[in-house]
Design a protein around this motif. Sequence first.
Motif, PDB file in Angstrom:
ATOM      1  N   LEU A 154       0.842  -1.194   0.000  1.00 25.07           N
ATOM      2  CA  LEU A 154       0.000   0.000   0.000  1.00 25.07           C
ATOM      3  C   LEU A 154       0.875   1.241   0.000  1.00 25.07           C
ATOM      4  O   LEU A 154       1.795   1.351   0.810  1.00 25.07           O
ATOM      5  CB  LEU A 154      -0.882   0.058   1.245  1.00 25.07           C
ATOM      6  N   SER A 155       0.559   2.176  -0.869  1.00 27.29           N
ATOM      7  CA  SER A 155       1.262   3.457  -0.836  1.00 27.29           C
ATOM      8  C   SER A 155       0.447   4.447  -0.020  1.00 27.29           C
ATOM      9  O   SER A 155      -0.752   4.264   0.202  1.00 27.29           O
ATOM     10  CB  SER A 155       1.457   3.997  -2.255  1.00 27.29           C
ATOM     11  N   ARG A 156       1.083   5.494   0.417  1.00 24.41           N
ATOM     12  CA  ARG A 156       0.386   6.550   1.159  1.00 24.41           C
ATOM     13  C   ARG A 156      -0.681   7.184   0.263  1.00 24.41           C
ATOM     14  O   ARG A 156      -1.777   7.502   0.730  1.00 24.41           O
ATOM     15  CB  ARG A 156       1.402   7.592   1.633  1.00 24.41           C
ATOM     16  N   VAL A 157      -0.402   7.316  -1.029  1.00 27.31           N
ATOM     17  CA  VAL A 157      -1.383   7.872  -1.975  1.00 27.31           C
ATOM     18  C   VAL A 157      -2.630   6.990  -2.016  1.00 27.31           C
ATOM     19  O   VAL A 157      -3.763   7.494  -2.014  1.00 27.31           O
ATOM     20  CB  VAL A 157      -0.761   8.025  -3.389  1.00 27.31           C
ATOM     21  N   GLU A 158      -2.445   5.685  -2.017  1.00 26.71           N
ATOM     22  CA  GLU A 158      -3.594   4.769  -2.046  1.00 26.71           C
ATOM     23  C   GLU A 158      -4.413   4.850  -0.753  1.00 26.71           C
ATOM     24  O   GLU A 158      -5.648   4.873  -0.800  1.00 26.71           O
ATOM     25  CB  GLU A 158      -3.113   3.330  -2.275  1.00 26.71           C
ATOM     26  N   ILE A 159      -3.734   4.925   0.369  1.00 33.33           N
ATOM     27  CA  ILE A 159      -4.456   5.026   1.639  1.00 33.33           C
ATOM     28  C   ILE A 159      -5.225   6.345   1.694  1.00 33.33           C
ATOM     29  O   ILE A 159      -6.357   6.389   2.176  1.00 33.33           O
ATOM     30  CB  ILE A 159      -3.500   4.867   2.837  1.00 33.33           C
TER      31      ILE A 159
ATOM     32  N   ALA B 112     -14.721   6.462   8.530  1.00 33.85           N
ATOM     33  CA  ALA B 112     -13.991   7.367   7.626  1.00 33.85           C
ATOM     34  C   ALA B 112     -12.633   7.721   8.226  1.00 33.85           C
ATOM     35  O   ALA B 112     -11.607   7.668   7.541  1.00 33.85           O
ATOM     36  CB  ALA B 112     -14.811   8.624   7.349  1.00 33.85           C
ATOM     37  N   ALA B 113     -12.625   8.049   9.512  1.00 34.37           N
ATOM     38  CA  ALA B 113     -11.349   8.361  10.168  1.00 34.37           C
ATOM     39  C   ALA B 113     -10.479   7.109  10.267  1.00 34.37           C
ATOM     40  O   ALA B 113      -9.262   7.168  10.072  1.00 34.37           O
ATOM     41  CB  ALA B 113     -11.604   8.958  11.549  1.00 34.37           C
ATOM     42  N   GLY B 114     -11.103   5.977  10.518  1.00 36.27           N
ATOM     43  CA  GLY B 114     -10.361   4.722  10.622  1.00 36.27           C
ATOM     44  C   GLY B 114      -9.764   4.254   9.304  1.00 36.27           C
ATOM     45  O   GLY B 114      -8.794   3.496   9.295  1.00 36.27           O
ATOM     46  N   ALA B 115     -10.323   4.706   8.199  1.00 33.50           N
ATOM     47  CA  ALA B 115      -9.808   4.304   6.885  1.00 33.50           C
ATOM     48  C   ALA B 115      -8.352   4.710   6.700  1.00 33.50           C
ATOM     49  O   ALA B 115      -7.603   4.040   5.978  1.00 33.50           O
ATOM     50  CB  ALA B 115     -10.673   4.890   5.771  1.00 33.50           C
ATOM     51  N   ALA B 116      -7.952   5.768   7.352  1.00 37.07           N
ATOM     52  CA  ALA B 116      -6.559   6.212   7.261  1.00 37.07           C
ATOM     53  C   ALA B 116      -5.595   5.205   7.876  1.00 37.07           C
ATOM     54  O   ALA B 116      -4.399   5.255   7.619  1.00 37.07           O
ATOM     55  CB  ALA B 116      -6.403   7.569   7.946  1.00 37.07           C
ATOM     56  N   PHE B 117      -6.132   4.275   8.659  1.00 38.72           N
ATOM     57  CA  PHE B 117      -5.301   3.298   9.356  1.00 38.72           C
ATOM     58  C   PHE B 117      -5.435   1.896   8.764  1.00 38.72           C
ATOM     59  O   PHE B 117      -5.211   0.908   9.461  1.00 38.72           O
ATOM     60  CB  PHE B 117      -5.642   3.311  10.851  1.00 38.72           C
ATOM     61  N   LEU B 118      -5.776   1.824   7.491  1.00 42.10           N
ATOM     62  CA  LEU B 118      -5.824   0.553   6.787  1.00 42.10           C
ATOM     63  C   LEU B 118      -4.462  -0.129   6.922  1.00 42.10           C
ATOM     64  O   LEU B 118      -3.430   0.478   6.662  1.00 42.10           O
ATOM     65  CB  LEU B 118      -6.154   0.788   5.309  1.00 42.10           C
ATOM     66  N   HIS B 119      -4.486  -1.378   7.356  1.00 42.14           N
ATOM     67  CA  HIS B 119      -3.243  -2.112   7.572  1.00 42.14           C
ATOM     68  C   HIS B 119      -2.884  -2.941   6.343  1.00 42.14           C
ATOM     69  O   HIS B 119      -3.766  -3.460   5.655  1.00 42.14           O
ATOM     70  CB  HIS B 119      -3.380  -3.046   8.781  1.00 42.14           C
ATOM     71  N   PRO B 120      -1.596  -3.112   6.087  1.00 43.04           N
ATOM     72  CA  PRO B 120      -1.173  -3.895   4.929  1.00 43.04           C
ATOM     73  C   PRO B 120      -1.141  -5.398   5.215  1.00 43.04           C
ATOM     74  O   PRO B 120      -0.226  -6.101   4.824  1.00 43.04           O
ATOM     75  CB  PRO B 120       0.232  -3.346   4.649  1.00 43.04           C
ATOM     76  N   LEU B 121      -2.149  -5.875   5.921  1.00 44.21           N
ATOM     77  CA  LEU B 121      -2.256  -7.295   6.243  1.00 44.21           C
ATOM     78  C   LEU B 121      -3.338  -7.907   5.366  1.00 44.21           C
ATOM     79  O   LEU B 121      -4.459  -7.395   5.316  1.00 44.21           O
ATOM     80  CB  LEU B 121      -2.627  -7.486   7.712  1.00 44.21           C
TER      81      LEU B 121
END
Length: 179
Positions: free
Chosen positions: A10-15, A95-104
């Motif tokens: 995941l890139s920061r742009v994608e998150i 919506a706020a939690g979406a910023a913390f999508l984990h790469p798992l």
Amino acid sequence: MLDHAAKVELSRVEIREIARYAVACALPALAIFERERPDDTRPRAAIDAAQSFANGGERTKALRDSAWAAQRAAQEARDAGQVAASDAARAALAAAGAAFLHPLAKATQVKHILGSPAHAARAFELSTGDDPTVGAEHIVQSRIRAHPVVRDVLRRYPPAPPGGGRVGELIRQLDALLR
């Protein structure tokens, strides 16, 4: 099938694009919350913090704190019998939690991507007497809102997990539409 230890690139742009999508899906439901609880600004603050991240801000403690505050607002609304407002606040939390999508590579991470539109759809259903056609329409609109980056990221994860009640059903419906 993906291994539980597998990582998703995941890139920061994608998150940021995932967060932008989550904000766009949660924002229409915010009116439901604000109509029921006009003096409670916590869900709006969570959406604003998520939008700031989507626009280039950092993932900060303040962003995480705004998500927790929206969760408390959702719990208080539910305790007051305002179930539509509760799900609208949960859409803001997501919506706020979406910023913390984990790469798992775990199905549970799909909730970070699709939780906001699913909770917003549920809020709309509940605000109209539990009409599933209203939720289905929000899911269709959420499908249209999904940028190709959102679809691409979603496809890197396993399908949405079972369970989760009606919100879980809405997540799985949108997941199937976007894959």
